[in-house]
Design a protein around this motif. Structure first.
Motif, mmCIF file in Angstrom:
data_model
loop_
_atom_site.group_PDB
_atom_site.id
_atom_site.type_symbol
_atom_site.label_atom_id
_atom_site.label_comp_id
_atom_site.label_asym_id
_atom_site.label_seq_id
_atom_site.Cartn_x
_atom_site.Cartn_y
_atom_site.Cartn_z
ATOM 1 N N GLU A 10 0.777 -1.174 0.031
ATOM 2 C CA GLU A 10 0.142 0.248 -0.025
ATOM 3 C C GLU A 10 0.941 1.379 -0.027
ATOM 4 O O GLU A 10 1.981 1.399 0.613
ATOM 5 N N THR A 27 0.205 5.517 0.364
ATOM 6 C CA THR A 27 -0.666 6.457 0.405
ATOM 7 C C THR A 27 0.125 7.838 0.517
ATOM 8 O O THR A 27 0.918 8.132 1.182
ATOM 9 N N ARG A 33 -0.443 11.875 2.238
ATOM 10 C CA ARG A 33 -1.436 12.676 3.231
ATOM 11 C C ARG A 33 -1.741 13.865 2.599
ATOM 12 O O ARG A 33 -0.783 14.656 1.916
ATOM 13 N N ARG A 48 -5.609 10.596 4.278
ATOM 14 C CA ARG A 48 -4.708 9.892 2.985
ATOM 15 C C ARG A 48 -5.343 9.289 2.108
ATOM 16 O O ARG A 48 -6.448 8.973 2.246
ATOM 17 N N VAL A 49 -4.805 9.329 0.949
ATOM 18 C CA VAL A 49 -5.392 8.554 -0.120
ATOM 19 C C VAL A 49 -4.292 7.805 -0.825
ATOM 20 O O VAL A 49 -3.093 8.328 -0.983
ATOM 21 N N GLY A 50 -4.660 6.746 -1.553
ATOM 22 C CA GLY A 50 -3.505 5.955 -2.030
ATOM 23 C C GLY A 50 -4.026 4.935 -2.813
ATOM 24 O O GLY A 50 -5.127 4.786 -3.371
ATOM 25 N N THR A 104 -3.658 0.153 -3.373
ATOM 26 C CA THR A 104 -3.261 -0.908 -2.691
ATOM 27 C C THR A 104 -3.113 -2.041 -3.806
ATOM 28 O O THR A 104 -3.781 -1.910 -5.022
ATOM 29 N N VAL A 129 -7.693 3.548 -2.045
ATOM 30 C CA VAL A 129 -8.022 3.610 -0.397
ATOM 31 C C VAL A 129 -8.077 5.021 -0.247
ATOM 32 O O VAL A 129 -7.217 6.035 -0.572
ATOM 33 N N MET A 130 -8.980 5.416 0.606
ATOM 34 C CA MET A 130 -8.881 6.769 1.267
ATOM 35 C C MET A 130 -9.264 6.358 2.969
ATOM 36 O O MET A 130 -10.093 5.861 3.422
ATOM 37 N N ARG A 131 -8.152 6.938 3.765
ATOM 38 C CA ARG A 131 -8.052 6.663 5.169
ATOM 39 C C ARG A 131 -8.147 8.183 5.833
ATOM 40 O O ARG A 131 -7.501 9.029 5.438
ATOM 41 N N SER A 157 -12.204 4.326 6.732
ATOM 42 C CA SER A 157 -11.837 3.818 5.460
ATOM 43 C C SER A 157 -12.659 3.734 4.374
ATOM 44 O O SER A 157 -13.758 3.338 4.799
ATOM 45 N N ASP A 191 -12.592 1.716 0.693
ATOM 46 C CA ASP A 191 -11.677 1.026 -0.241
ATOM 47 C C ASP A 191 -12.406 0.593 -1.508
ATOM 48 O O ASP A 191 -13.682 0.125 -1.091
#
Length: 412
Positions: free
Chosen positions: A164, A166, A168, A174-176, A178, A211-213, A223, A225
């Motif tokens: 993963e 991500t 900030r 955070r977005v990223g 996986t 993903v966004m957390r 989150s 996903d």
């Protein structure tokens, strides 16, 4: 992404052990987020460890092979010894993490059911100014039931790689992306009800996602996903499928008042063959515990998702279930616990196939009672009685089993 546990049919028992045998935890605070090694109990400079050993299931299983009453179920004395160690190594802003777990499973009369199961994981986490990356490699070698459908303890191997990254974008957001790849292989001689499990279920799973957390508090995060998955079977290609998941989740750190994880979302399951019906519906994965006044602890485990079947005419089923548990401190170091659970297996028929039991729906109900004596903060002696009952429209698939055992858990 979930890496299959070492004892899938014992999820409820493992869930109760993890939820109920742990010590009470304090309420959530506004303190900084805990370090990854916050639960370590052994430290050597930058190296931290958490070790535990458990003697579980030391007792009698009255239905070792989950046989129907007409087949004269057989009982045996059994026990499992499970040492496990978590490792953390800090190198600046990089964490190297690992886990080693072993199950030594013993049966007195039935040597064929003995096993030495192992689960290994190694991971790396690195944080830059705004970018955070992590990756894991996992290996599972187990000889146990792979699910609620298959009652044979069959050797299988699972390897998984996941990662993963991500970025900030806000102070707590955070977005990223996986990615994962998992391979499941059964022993070539593994057979259940005349079906070769290697031919039916050997497969490779892979997926990528967004993903966004967001951190609500130092101990709680939410989150979203969105994942695209691909399942490809080595031999039984009529089980090949693609899936899209949109899942929202919440994570509560072990030091929080509520601890564990919960997720709910939508899965669009699209089999590649035209004669296998598609599925679009809600999927869930919940494993939560809550401590009330430090003397009562509640646990909840729930699941709903697609699982692959070894049956040719019914290649998958929707598994859904819930288990609730409560532990009450009676007086001093003595406690009592109770749990109850149910799990349904709803099978999907291949279109146009001659299905012997169409729209089949199996159910597994469990109930358990127990008592324990805590010896300090890191040792507990417990006694548990557990009853499991399965009903099915397929002759010979229904059974009842009773297990009663002693257990000892100890953290070093």
């Amino acid at each position: 992404m979930i890496f299959t546990s070492m004892r899938r049919p014992r999820i409820a028992a493992a869930f109760v052990a993890a939820v109920l045998f742990s010590a009470p935890v304090p309420a959530q605070t506004t303190d900084p987020a805990p370090e990854p090694d916050a639960e370590a109990n052994i430290r050597f400079g930058p190296l931290s460890l958490k070790s535990a050993i458990a003697l579980t299931n030391m007792g009698v299983d009255t239905n070792v092979f989950n046989q129907a009453d007409a087949d004269h179920p057989q009982s045996d004395f059994t026990m499992t010894v499970s040492p496990a160690t978590d490792v953390w190594l800090r190198m600046g802003r990089t964490w190297v993490t690992g886990m080693v777990g072993i199950d030594w499973v013993y049966y007195n009369k039935f040597a064929s059911e003995r096993a030495a199961n192992s689960a290994l994981r190694i991971g790396v986490e690195r944080t830059f100014n705004r970018l955070a990356v992590n990756g894991n490699a996992r290996r599972l070698s187990t000889r146990d039931r792979p699910g609620y459908e298959i009652d044979a303890r069959s050797q299988r191997f699972e390897t998984q790689y996941d990662g993963e990254a991500t970025l900030r974008v806000l102070s707590k957001t955070r977005v990223g992306a996986t990615v994962f790849r998992r391979r499941t292989l059964f022993d070539e001689d593994a057979v259940f009800r005349e079906a070769n499990l290697s031919r039916e279920l050997d497969r490779t799973s892979s997926g990528t996602g967004f993903v966004m957390r967001h951190d609500l508090t130092p101990l709680t995060a939410v989150s979203l996903d969105v994942t695209r998955e691909r399942e490809r079977f080595v031999v039984s290609q009529f089980r090949d499928s693609d899936s899209t998941r949109i899942v929202g989740g919440a994570t509560f750190q072990p030091l929080a008042l509520i601890s564990g994880t919960a997720s709910v979302g939508i899965r669009q399951f699209d089999p590649v063959p035209a004669d296998v019906p598609a599925f679009t519906g809600v999927v869930t994965a919940v494993n939560l515990s809550y401590s009330l006044l430090g003397i009562t602890r509640f646990g909840l485990e729930a699941t709903r998702d697609i699982q692959y079947s070894f049956e040719f005419t019914q290649p998958y089923y929707l598994e859904s279930g819930v288990t609730g548990a409560v532990q009450q401190q009676v007086f001093g170091p003595f406690d009592a616990l109770a749990r109850i659970g149910t799990r349904g297996l709803a099978y999907a028929d291949r279109l146009g196939a001659a299905v012997a039991f169409s729209n089949r729906h199996d159910r597994v109900n469990t109930i358990g009672l127990g008592a324990g004596y805590r010896m300090g903060t890191d040792k507990r002696l417990g006694f548990t009685i557990d009853r499991q009952h399965r009903t099915s429209t397929v002759p010979g698939y229904s059974y009842t089993g009773l297990r009663f055992w002693l257990s000892v858990t100890y953290e070093t």
